[in-house]
Write a protein that holds these residues in place. Structure first.
Motif, short mmCIF file in Angstrom:
data_model
loop_
_atom_site.label_atom_id
_atom_site.label_comp_id
_atom_site.label_asym_id
_atom_site.label_seq_id
_atom_site.Cartn_x
_atom_site.Cartn_y
_atom_site.Cartn_z
N GLY A 14 0.82 -1.20 0.00
CA GLY A 14 0.00 0.00 0.00
C GLY A 14 0.85 1.26 0.00
N ALA A 15 1.93 1.24 0.79
CA ALA A 15 2.85 2.38 0.83
C ALA A 15 3.55 2.57 -0.51
CB ALA A 15 3.88 2.17 1.94
N LEU A 16 3.92 1.47 -1.14
CA LEU A 16 4.56 1.53 -2.46
C LEU A 16 3.62 2.18 -3.47
CD1 LEU A 16 6.71 0.81 -4.58
CD2 LEU A 16 5.68 -1.48 -4.70
N LEU A 17 2.36 1.74 -3.49
CA LEU A 17 1.39 2.33 -4.40
C LEU A 17 1.20 3.82 -4.12
CD1 LEU A 17 -0.75 1.94 -6.63
CD2 LEU A 17 -2.39 1.41 -4.82
N ALA A 18 1.16 4.18 -2.85
CA ALA A 18 1.00 5.59 -2.48
C ALA A 18 2.17 6.42 -3.00
CB ALA A 18 0.90 5.72 -0.97
N GLY A 19 3.38 5.88 -2.91
CA GLY A 19 4.54 6.61 -3.41
C GLY A 19 4.47 6.85 -4.90
N LEU A 20 4.07 5.83 -5.64
CA LEU A 20 3.99 5.96 -7.10
C LEU A 20 2.89 6.94 -7.50
CD1 LEU A 20 4.39 2.19 -8.06
CD2 LEU A 20 6.07 4.02 -8.42
#
Length: 203
Positions: A185-191
């Motif tokens: 979820g954090a990875l998606l938020a960063g992108l």
């Protein structure tokens, strides 16, 4: 390159949505104090939640009053979009517990670890991360915050109630899954945050 502040063009509905989310959150917390048996968080570290959730929802406003309003290089006006994203995880978690969704809907817990960590991480990035970060640095920052926050959350759950509950039997597998989903979820938020900021940073 030093990030420079830009005037806010956020629509008013973001302000109203962020304020409404806080009102609902504090209303649910107050009702949990008055009617603990109906709160959905009884036996699930209710005391810790009643302390942590208000702090989580008020971190950005308190930071703004103490520091950001006069010294922030990112925002000239209060970042309501970030505030909404940083409030929603606590509110949605309380709503999910109030309606017993975590125990009655098999996929709810996994979905929440992914979605709520994406919301929280995106809010933190929008509030505190410089606008001129590259895609790689934005993602690394998101992963650093998201993964660390996920570990702290799981440790808190273990200390607060998991170690003395029937969930202990499956806690290891569940914790690994929650950590993985929170990190994704954090990875998606960063992108997404990088892409959302890109036109503004190039303007």
């Amino acid at each position: 390159m030093v990030a420079t502040a830009v005037p806010s063009t956020r629509p008013n509905w973001l302000r109203y949505a962020a304020l409404a989310a806080k009102v609902l959150l504090f209303g649910l917390l107050l009702s949990a104090l008055i009617w603990p048996d109906l709160s959905g968080i009884k036996g699930k570290a209710s005391t810790a939640r009643l302390i942590v959730y208000p702090i989580g929802a008020m971190v950005l406003p308190l930071w703004w009053v103490a520091y950001g309003r006069t010294r922030s290089k990112l925002h000239r006006t209060f970042p309501w979009h970030a505030d909404l994203l940083m409030t929603l995880p606590w509110l949605i978690d309380l709503v999910g517990n109030r309606f017993n969704l975590f125990d009655t809907v098999t996929w709810w817990d996994d979905a929440m670890h992914f979605v709520l960590w994406a919301f929280l991480t995106a809010g933190v990035l929008l509030a505190f991360a410089p606008r001129d970060l590259s895609r790689a640095l934005t993602v690394f920052t998101a992963l650093g915050f998201g993964a660390t926050a996920a570990v702290v959350w799981e440790l808190g759950e273990y200390v607060a109630f998991v170690r003395t509950s029937p969930e202990l039997q499956t806690a290891y597998t569940d914790t690994l899954g929650d950590l993985a989903l929170g990190t994704l979820g954090a990875l998606l938020a960063g992108l997404i945050t990088y892409q959302a900021r890109k036109p503004r940073s190039l303007a």
